[in-house]
Design a protein around this motif. Structure first.
Motif, PDB file in Angstrom:
ATOM      1  N   ARG A 303     -26.075  12.468 -45.500  1.00  0.00           N
ATOM      2  CA  ARG A 303     -27.511  12.189 -45.585  1.00  0.00           C
ATOM      3  C   ARG A 303     -28.253  13.308 -46.289  1.00  0.00           C
ATOM      4  NH1 ARG A 303     -30.026   8.632 -41.976  1.00  0.00           N
ATOM      5  NH2 ARG A 303     -28.437   7.339 -41.056  1.00  0.00           N
ATOM      6  N   LYS A 351     -31.043  10.893 -36.067  1.00  0.00           N
ATOM      7  CA  LYS A 351     -30.542  10.905 -37.443  1.00  0.00           C
ATOM      8  C   LYS A 351     -31.665  11.454 -38.307  1.00  0.00           C
ATOM      9  CE  LYS A 351     -27.853   6.744 -36.841  1.00  0.00           C
ATOM     10  NZ  LYS A 351     -27.649   5.347 -37.210  1.00  0.00           N
ATOM     11  N   LYS A 519     -28.215  -1.429 -29.161  1.00  0.00           N
ATOM     12  CA  LYS A 519     -28.832  -0.109 -29.326  1.00  0.00           C
ATOM     13  C   LYS A 519     -29.869   0.068 -28.232  1.00  0.00           C
ATOM     14  CE  LYS A 519     -31.834   2.689 -32.193  1.00  0.00           C
ATOM     15  NZ  LYS A 519     -32.513   2.892 -33.468  1.00  0.00           N
ATOM     16  N   GLU A 525     -27.343   1.353 -37.729  1.00  0.00           N
ATOM     17  CA  GLU A 525     -26.392   1.777 -38.762  1.00  0.00           C
ATOM     18  C   GLU A 525     -25.194   2.421 -38.061  1.00  0.00           C
ATOM     19  OE1 GLU A 525     -26.959   0.995 -41.801  1.00  0.00           O
ATOM     20  OE2 GLU A 525     -29.128   0.617 -41.808  1.00  0.00           O
TER      21      GLU A 525
END
Ligand code: XMP
Length: 527
Positions: A303, A351, A519, A525
């Protein structure tokens, strides 16, 4: 000038929903921290004020209070949950520390017909009492109402569940009208905003186009603007809006990192450059991105590389456009609220999200954010008003790092090519499979769906031969806010069909699996 409702945020998880519900009633509203100063509130000139819920207890010393001006302005005030409790406390009532937390569905009895609840009820008891089905979440409760208030609703465990002072137009609800579980929530919000505050319902995207265009023209004048176009909804709508406002003074830079979906680059170019006549510079940077990613397997490292490379490529292009003074970004209202709230709740970074933060400073450009007042639904509506194809505007979200977070471990061009083809088959099937019950496609019935590439090989058999090839996982979720999500119960036939097509058509994949994790604990993802 629009009539405006001011929402003072005491930190509830659902404060955003209050603003969204009000906007759905076509009234403009904004959320600000509970401790804004008096001058700000006067200048804001609200038609009404809402005090949100919050995690604190009014009984704790030093807990948040509304600025006194809220009660002195002479406009209607609605306190929700904590907002009701602080209202009670500040106006001379009494709040009691709760022993039990009441959480979830409740049926409350409506008392007297105050102007707030007149005509609003879900059902009547045998004795003829009007009842409401609501969603409550509270520990503390109001024990004594301030002078001037009348009881508006009660439950056995919460005798003062709502209160009203019709004279001063102050109202308190212990339940949350902003959540859909409160059956008459919409009617309650409408009653407060449209009737009691008498706010004009003039917030509509069709009209907003002209207003936004004027604002952008006034801000930009004859200067030039650059925009990073990603193909996502927000940057696309920002591009269309800016183009409408300033035409050729806008240049878009579309950085293709080689991790886009099938035909995506072509679609972006055809929609913007060919159809709308927007100036778009298409930078094919796939080789640079992929070479930087070679050998990197850690998701966060990937990322960071993608984010940093994006900034570098964008910056190099921007530097060539020497006459640009502005950098436009597709920031939307939830991003604004979120970053204003940062640090307050000490949220953890799960994230690191990809964005182009920091760019305006390094490029020495002024920042232009034409969507920063809008919620996602409003951005979409605006996009349609501006003539963007609905299929583009109502597309599932796609992460900035693209397929980079859907290819587990090391990213290779070969893997991206396989994944793109598998993903396209899945999405096409979701779009063309209509659910009989709802008449909607499975694409519209899911919030986000995609394929994930697993770099592991498994054994299969095809024709007379043995195969030893890669695995693709399908992911489809349903969610309202992407913070929590359920895996979608896709029909087995649909899954079977997608699996057959992928295995038959995408040489290199011989096994397809379906992800059935929610989730939390999984994220949407895979990386
Ligand atoms: P997760 O995987 O955290 O994703 O459950 C929640 C939503 O955020 C999207 N997502 C991203 N969007 N940059 C983005 O622009 C990112 O780095 C990023 N990571 C996740 C994800 O697709 C889902 O909609």
């Amino acid at each position: 000038m629009h009539d405006k409702i001011l929402i003072l945020d005491f930190g509830s998880q659902v404060t955003q929903l209050i603003a969204r519900r009000i906007r759905e009633s076509h009234v403009y509203s904004e959320i600000h921290p509970y401790d804004v100063d008096e001058a700000f509130i006067r200048e804001f000139a609200p038609k009404g004020i809402i005090l949100s819920g919050g995690p604190n207890s009014v009984t704790e010393p030093g807990s948040p209070r509304a600025p006194q001006i809220v009660f002195d302005l002479g406009v209607p005030v609605l306190g929700i949950c904590y907002g009701m409790q602080t209202m009670a406390d500040q106006l001379g009532g009494k709040v009691e520390l709760g022993k039990l937390r009441e959480f979830g569905y409740a049926e409350v009895r409506a008392h007297n017909h105050t102007s707030f609840l007149t005509g609003i009820e879900d059902f009547q008891t045998a004795e003829g009492h009007g009842m409401l089905k609501v969603w409550m979440s509270h520990g503390d409760k109001v024990a004594d109402m301030p002078a001037g208030f009348k009881l508006m609703a009660s439950t056995p465990s919460c005798p003062i569940a709502a209160m009203a002072d019709d004279e001063r137009r102050f109202y308190g609800l212990q339940w949350h009208p902003e959540v859909t579980h409160t059956a008459q929530g919409r009617a309650m919000i409408d009653r407060f905003v449209l009737v009691l505050c008498n706010a004009r319902a003039d917030w509509e995207m069709g009209h907003y186009v002209e207003e936004a265009v004027e604002k952008i023209r006034a801000q930009v004048g004859d200067e030039h603007v650059i925009l990073g176009l990603s193909g996502g909804v927000d940057s696309s709508v920002a591009a269309a809006l800016l183009h409408r406002a300033i035409g050729d003074q806008l240049t878009c830079v579309f950085v293709d990192h080689g991790l886009l979906r099938q035909n995506e680059a072509e679609q972006v170019m055809s929609t913007f450059a060919d159809h709308l006549g927007v100036k778009v510079i298409h930078v094919d940077a796939s080789t640079a991105f992929l070479s930087k990613l070679a050998g990197v397997t850690d998701p966060e490292a990937k990322r960071k590389i993608i984010g940093a490379e994006f900034v570098e490529v964008f910056q190099a292009e921007a530097n060539k456009l020497t006459d640009a003074q502005w950098l436009a970004q597709g920031t939307i209202y939830p991003d604004v609220i979120e970053s204003a709230g940062k640090g307050k709740k000490g949220a953890h970074t799960i994230k690191s999200h990809h964005n182009v933060g920091g760019l305006p400073e390094t490029l020495n450009l002024k920042l232009l954010e034409p969507l920063r007042e809008l919620f996602k639904d409003e951005v979409r509506e605006l996009g349609v008003q501006l003539g963007l194809p609905p299929a583009m505007v109502y597309r599932h979200p796609f992460p900035g790092p693209g397929l980079g977070v859907r290819i587990l471990g090391e990213v290779k061009r070969e893997f991206a090519d396989l994944l793109r083809r598998a993903d396209a088959i899945f999405i096409e099937t979701l779009r063309t499979t209509i659910d009989k019950e709802t008449g909607k496609s499975w694409y519209d019935l899911t919030s986000q769906a995609f394929a994930v590439f697993l770099p592991v090989k498994s054994v299969g058999v095809m024709g007379d031969g043995r195969t030893y090839e890669y695995v693709v996982a399908l992911r489809a979720v349903q969610t309202l806010d992407f913070m929590t999500a359920h895996w979608a119960h896709l029909p087995h036939e649909l899954l079977g069909h997608v699996s057959n097509r992928i295995i038959n058509e995408v040489r290199g994949i011989n096994r397809v699996v379906y992800d059935i994790s929610g989730k939390p604990p999984a994220t949407i993802e895979w990386e």
